[in-house]
Design an enzyme around this catalytic site. Structure first.
Site, PDB file in Angstrom:
ATOM      1  N   CYS A  44      38.016  41.890  32.592  1.00 30.60           N
ATOM      2  CA  CYS A  44      38.670  42.928  31.975  1.00 30.60           C
ATOM      3  C   CYS A  44      37.825  43.712  31.433  1.00 30.60           C
ATOM      4  O   CYS A  44      37.097  43.642  30.587  1.00 30.60           O
ATOM      5  CB  CYS A  44      39.748  42.310  30.974  1.00 30.60           C
ATOM      6  N   CYS A 103      39.283  49.583  35.646  1.00 31.33           N
ATOM      7  CA  CYS A 103      40.148  48.401  35.329  1.00 31.33           C
ATOM      8  C   CYS A 103      40.223  47.696  36.508  1.00 31.33           C
ATOM      9  O   CYS A 103      40.608  47.925  37.629  1.00 31.33           O
ATOM     10  CB  CYS A 103      41.584  49.215  34.975  1.00 31.33           C
TER      11      CYS A 103
END
Length: 259
Positions: free
Chosen positions: A73, A183
């Protein structure tokens, strides 16, 4: 310890794009994937909350006897990985937007980055961007709403198409020739991105680089699994298991875990 699993966590299902790269490069490794979908997206939360959630995920994976943890992440990496490394005696692999290769290769001196607010506003991203992209134009775009749609299973919906069109237009207007995906959810948008972007725009994500770094760290610590038994790949989510199963082409069972 070599047969112990690699732990991977993300704010949701997006990090499965990283898991796929790791599994392709290291097919004999056992893995545990943890999706904190109930708290997605991390990018809208403050730094303290992101650190708190990252600690929670890390401690769960440590209890499962993971030998290494991949923070799959961008937002968790850029906001929390220094805290994790300072407090836990286990190797961590982080992920941050690949602004460096885009900055080094651009011909138009204009690159775009699509990421969450939490990643773009982080100190680590600011430092990396300043180091490698100070002499070029960087079009930063917060991917507002994208993670929520992917977590809802609407990867290729008309709503997603309209949202992406809106987010990409300022970059197209600025004549970018590289788009950095900041992302881990975003690689699942590749078919739409290729359709909506001009042909000359190249797309960069960090998945393959993270997999290579994971292998290198395992080798350096003597933790590579040399067994050729069928690996055990376990997936947990506190969201909708069907969404993750769909992204994994229904080849793996996804378990609901209330954590």
């Amino acid at each position: 310890m070599s047969k112990q699993p690699i732990g991977i966590f993300d704010s949701g299902v997006g990090g499965t794009s990283i898991w796929k790269e790791i599994h392709a490069l290291l097919p004999h490794e056992n893995t545990i994937y943890l999706a904190d979908s109930a708290n997605a997206p991390y990018g809208l939360k403050g730094k303290d909350k992101i650190v708190q959630l990252s600690i929670k995920n890390t401690e769960y994976l440590i209890r499962q006897e993971c030998k290494l943890i991949v923070v799959a992440c961008n937002t968790a990496t850029t906001n929390a990985i220094s805290v994790l490394r300072a407090n836990y005696d286990i190797p961590f692999i982080g992920i941050e937007p690949a602004i460096k290769p885009a900055a080094l290769q651009t011909k138009t001196n204009s690159v775009g980055i699509l990421a969450t607010k939490g990643t773009l506003s982080s100190e680590l991203f600011s430092k990396t961007s300043g180091l490698f992209a100070s002499n070029i134009k960087v079009i930063e775009q917060v991917g507002e709403g994208i993670v929520e749609l992917i977590e809802a299973g609407q990867v290729y919906s008309e709503t997603m198409r309209q949202l992406l069109t809106k987010h990409l237009q300022p970059m197209i207007d600025a004549n970018i020739d590289y788009l950095v995906l900041g992302c881990t959810h975003y690689p699942y948008l590749m078919p739409l991105l290729l359709e909506l972007l001009p042909n000359q725009v190249k797309i960069i994500d960090s998945g393959a680089a993270v997999a290579k770094q994971t292998k290198a760290v395992l080798e350096n610590h003597g933790l590579l699994n040399m067994q050729t038994d069928k690996p055990q790949n376990t997936f947990f989510t506190n969201g909708n298991p069907k969404v993750m199963a769909n992204l994994l082409d229904d080849k793996f069972e996804v378990n609901f875990l209330n954590f």
